[in-house]
Design a protein around this motif. Structure first.
Motif, short mmCIF file in Angstrom:
data_model
loop_
_atom_site.label_atom_id
_atom_site.label_comp_id
_atom_site.label_asym_id
_atom_site.label_seq_id
_atom_site.Cartn_x
_atom_site.Cartn_y
_atom_site.Cartn_z
N SER A 135 0.84 -1.19 0.00
CA SER A 135 0.00 0.00 0.00
C SER A 135 0.88 1.25 0.00
N PRO A 136 0.33 2.41 -0.39
CA PRO A 136 1.14 3.64 -0.48
C PRO A 136 1.79 4.04 0.84
N ASP A 137 1.19 3.64 1.97
CA ASP A 137 1.74 4.04 3.27
C ASP A 137 2.87 3.13 3.74
N GLY A 138 3.29 2.20 2.87
CA GLY A 138 4.39 1.32 3.22
C GLY A 138 3.96 0.02 3.88
N ALA A 139 2.68 -0.10 4.18
CA ALA A 139 2.16 -1.33 4.78
C ALA A 139 1.67 -2.25 3.65
N THR A 140 0.83 -3.22 4.00
CA THR A 140 0.24 -4.09 2.99
C THR A 140 -1.28 -4.00 3.07
N ALA A 141 -1.93 -4.39 2.00
CA ALA A 141 -3.39 -4.33 1.95
C ALA A 141 -3.90 -5.48 1.10
N LEU A 142 -5.21 -5.70 1.17
CA LEU A 142 -5.84 -6.75 0.38
C LEU A 142 -6.38 -6.18 -0.92
N GLU A 143 -6.00 -6.81 -2.02
CA GLU A 143 -6.58 -6.51 -3.33
C GLU A 143 -7.53 -7.66 -3.63
N ALA A 144 -8.83 -7.44 -3.43
CA ALA A 144 -9.79 -8.54 -3.46
C ALA A 144 -10.72 -8.48 -4.66
N GLU A 145 -11.12 -9.66 -5.09
CA GLU A 145 -12.16 -9.75 -6.11
C GLU A 145 -13.51 -9.53 -5.43
N PRO A 146 -14.45 -8.88 -6.10
CA PRO A 146 -15.75 -8.62 -5.47
C PRO A 146 -16.53 -9.90 -5.22
N VAL A 147 -17.30 -9.90 -4.14
CA VAL A 147 -18.19 -11.01 -3.82
C VAL A 147 -19.58 -10.64 -4.33
N GLY A 148 -20.05 -11.37 -5.33
CA GLY A 148 -21.32 -11.03 -5.93
C GLY A 148 -22.50 -11.75 -5.29
N LEU A 149 -23.42 -11.00 -4.72
CA LEU A 149 -24.64 -11.56 -4.13
C LEU A 149 -25.86 -11.08 -4.90
#
Length: 307
Positions: A135-149
């Motif tokens: 992530s831009p702040d130097g940490a990590t983040a989740l890049e997730a596929e959308p959950v379709g309901l």
């Protein structure tokens, strides 16, 4: 099952300082690999050797009870340091894909696990797919596929949440978690008998609704509006990556679906007690951390021999 020879003192937990009365159990400064392998069943060590030698491998791991010890409040769970180092090391090696396959919400899993960028995450028992990114702040983040309901599934999930929260409010310590495609009742912090009664009321009530897919774990009831399993997800990911072999480790009833899709050349490991279809078993997350260290060592040796 893991063997502990009676003529050899038990190994300390990973990270414990070795003494003259026992070997360290986990390779480290001054500790040779043969001392470590003495604490693994020979057949498991052989399976790890053969698995590590394959060209492309997938390492699938549950989180709670496997990489992280079970705790009363799952929001405070953290991966064991030895396991975290081994997972990061494996994820950095060519030909190795690491995926965490958990009942947890995928974003929460990334926050708790501290996975390196590039790691794959399958959350909510297969309903959520994503990867860990910087992530831009130097940490990590989740890049997730959308959950379709569908609209019907969205409405059903909202009703499950409302009804389960009303029941849980009557029991001190119980709490309800909302996931993108499910509602989860947690009773581990509650008094045992009260938690068991609440579990029965939820199973007889909201969980019994049409269209609800129920998974009962260790003091957890998950009610999903999508019918997916860890096995479905693991099978799909295996095909997408085109790997030669899969290792999967889990501790709960939901992991049996993943064990069921493994075949010849794969490695299945059950952590803890209870009936299981897994081919191998270790006692707890601390002992499994030694398995991960061993796998990392073997994979590094295999690649080194090809240089």
């Amino acid at each position: 099952m893991t063997t502990h020879p009676t003529d050899r003192p038990a190994a300390p937990r990973p990270g414990e300082t070795p003494t003259s009365t026992h070997d360290a159990g986990v390779p480290g400064p001054g500790v040779e690999a043969p001392l470590f392998t003495a604490h693994l069943e020979e057949s498991l060590d052989l399976a790890l050797r053969e698995f590590a030698a394959r060209e492309k491998i997938l390492v699938g791991l549950d989180f709670d009870g496997v990489l992280a010890p079970i705790v009363v409040d799952p929001r405070t769970s953290r991966m064991l340091p030895v396991s975290a180092q081994a997972v990061a090391g494996l994820a950095d090696l060519p030909g190795v894909d690491v995926v965490l396959v958990s009942g947890r919400e995928a974003g929460d899993l990334v926050d708790l696990a501290g996975l390196p960028a590039g790691s794959r995450v399958i959350g909510s028992h297969g309903a959520q797919w994503g990867r860990v990114v910087d992530s831009p702040d130097g940490a990590t983040a989740l890049e997730a596929e959308p959950v379709g309901l569908t609209e019907e599934q969205t409405r059903l999930r909202a009703e499950l949440l409302r009804e389960t929260e009303a029941l849980a409010a009557e029991v001190e310590g119980a709490w309800v978690q909302a996931k993108p495609a499910a509602v989860v009742l947690h009773t581990r912090p509650a008094e045992r008998e009260a938690g068991e009664r609440l579990t029965r009321r939820v199973l007889d009530g909201p969980a019994a609704r049409a269209g609800v897919h129920v998974v009962v774990g260790k003091e957890v009831v998950e009610m999903a509006v999508l019918e997916v399993t860890k096995g479905d997800a693991l099978h799909q990911l295996r095909g997408a990556l085109g790997v030669d072999a899969v290792l999967y480790a889990g501790d709960d009833t939901t992991d049996e679906d993943a064990f069921a899709v493994l075949g010849e050349g794969d490695v299945s490991i059950k952590i803890g007690d209870g009936e299981s279809a897994a081919a191998y078993r270790v006692t707890d997350p601390e002992e499994f951390s030694a398995v991960l260290v061993r796998l990392l060592e073997l994979r590094q040796e295999t690649q080194g021999s090809h240089l």
